[in-house]
Design a protein around this motif. Structure first.
Motif, mmCIF file in Angstrom:
data_model
loop_
_atom_site.group_PDB
_atom_site.id
_atom_site.type_symbol
_atom_site.label_atom_id
_atom_site.label_comp_id
_atom_site.label_asym_id
_atom_site.label_seq_id
_atom_site.Cartn_x
_atom_site.Cartn_y
_atom_site.Cartn_z
ATOM 1 N N GLY A 103 28.294 41.804 51.576
ATOM 2 C CA GLY A 103 28.935 42.081 52.855
ATOM 3 C C GLY A 103 30.391 41.668 52.840
ATOM 4 N N CYS A 104 30.914 41.331 54.015
ATOM 5 C CA CYS A 104 32.323 40.978 54.120
ATOM 6 C C CYS A 104 32.522 39.965 55.240
ATOM 7 C CB CYS A 104 33.162 42.224 54.381
ATOM 8 S SG CYS A 104 32.729 43.036 55.935
ATOM 9 N N PHE A 105 33.660 39.290 55.203
ATOM 10 C CA PHE A 105 34.047 38.405 56.287
ATOM 11 C C PHE A 105 34.850 39.197 57.306
ATOM 12 C CE2 PHE A 105 33.276 35.237 53.021
ATOM 13 C CZ PHE A 105 32.587 34.284 53.746
ATOM 14 N N ASP A 161 29.728 39.256 47.363
ATOM 15 C CA ASP A 161 28.378 38.694 47.380
ATOM 16 C C ASP A 161 28.441 37.275 47.929
ATOM 17 O OD1 ASP A 161 27.213 40.967 46.239
ATOM 18 O OD2 ASP A 161 27.693 40.271 44.217
ATOM 19 N N LEU A 162 27.390 36.889 48.650
ATOM 20 C CA LEU A 162 27.297 35.549 49.216
ATOM 21 C C LEU A 162 25.876 35.045 49.000
ATOM 22 C CD1 LEU A 162 28.836 33.403 51.010
ATOM 23 C CD2 LEU A 162 27.591 34.409 52.933
ATOM 24 N N ARG A 163 25.759 33.875 48.411
ATOM 25 C CA ARG A 163 24.452 33.239 48.194
ATOM 26 C C ARG A 163 24.354 32.038 49.127
ATOM 27 N NH1 ARG A 163 21.874 32.228 42.443
ATOM 28 N NH2 ARG A 163 21.001 34.231 43.010
ATOM 29 N N VAL A 164 23.226 31.967 49.837
ATOM 30 C CA VAL A 164 22.983 30.873 50.770
ATOM 31 C C VAL A 164 21.738 30.116 50.322
ATOM 32 C CG1 VAL A 164 22.496 30.249 53.170
ATOM 33 C CG2 VAL A 164 24.006 32.183 52.678
ATOM 34 N N ARG A 186 33.934 32.581 46.652
ATOM 35 C CA ARG A 186 35.306 32.787 46.199
ATOM 36 C C ARG A 186 36.097 33.291 47.391
ATOM 37 N NH1 ARG A 186 37.717 31.430 42.137
ATOM 38 N NH2 ARG A 186 35.842 31.345 40.899
ATOM 39 N N VAL A 187 37.232 32.664 47.665
ATOM 40 C CA VAL A 187 38.027 32.993 48.843
ATOM 41 C C VAL A 187 38.660 34.377 48.673
ATOM 42 C CG1 VAL A 187 39.985 32.293 50.266
ATOM 43 C CG2 VAL A 187 38.484 30.557 49.282
ATOM 44 N N PRO A 188 38.351 35.321 49.593
ATOM 45 C CA PRO A 188 38.963 36.653 49.502
ATOM 46 C C PRO A 188 40.475 36.589 49.798
ATOM 47 C CG PRO A 188 37.326 36.563 51.293
ATOM 48 C CD PRO A 188 37.418 35.212 50.688
ATOM 49 N N ARG A 226 29.533 39.490 57.798
ATOM 50 C CA ARG A 226 28.723 40.645 58.177
ATOM 51 C C ARG A 226 28.088 41.230 56.929
ATOM 52 N NH1 ARG A 226 32.064 44.501 61.328
ATOM 53 N NH2 ARG A 226 31.625 43.049 63.006
ATOM 54 N N THR A 227 26.754 41.288 56.926
ATOM 55 C CA THR A 227 26.049 41.826 55.767
ATOM 56 C C THR A 227 26.193 43.347 55.714
ATOM 57 O OG1 THR A 227 23.928 42.196 56.864
ATOM 58 C CG2 THR A 227 24.327 39.971 55.975
ATOM 59 N N SER A 228 25.877 43.911 54.574
ATOM 60 C CA SER A 228 25.922 45.375 54.411
ATOM 61 C C SER A 228 24.966 46.073 55.369
ATOM 62 C CB SER A 228 25.565 45.752 52.969
ATOM 63 O OG SER A 228 26.503 45.196 52.083
#
Length: 98
Positions: free
Chosen positions: A8-10, A21-24, A40-42, A57-59
């Motif tokens: 997703g995206c910020f 990608d974001l892993r929680v 990793r900071v966009p 916000r997820t895809s």
């Protein structure tokens, strides 16, 4: 513990960052669920100060709130905690070895 992976995206100043990608890592205890991780900071966030919560916000269009605990400017990484609900993943979650 459970791992959930998202694509997703910020949302930064009303605009979406590039897709990432974001892993929680979720920890459940005492009837509460808490999430944490790093990303990793966009480019759109470089120079930002930790002035408040971030929205990811997820895809699939679901949103989650992240509170940045630390920006590692040398390595371009931010460490976060989740605030509120963490969406389920379509592909299924992984149990973390622990």
């Amino acid at each position: 513990m459970e791992l959930r992976d998202f694509s997703g995206c910020f949302i930064v100043e009303g605009r979406e960052t590039e897709t990432m990608d974001l892993r929680v890592l979720l920890t459940v205890g005492g009837g509460e669920t808490h999430g944490s991780g790093a990303f990793r900071v966009p480019a759109a966030m470089i120079g930002m100060e930790a002035a408040g919560p971030l929205t990811f916000r997820t895809s699939e269009g679901e949103e989650m709130t992240l509170i940045v605990r630390e920006f590692d400017l040398v390595n371009g990484v931010a460490y976060f905690l989740t605030d509120g609900a963490v969406p389920d993943t379509d592909a299924g979650s992984q149990r973390a070895a622990g």
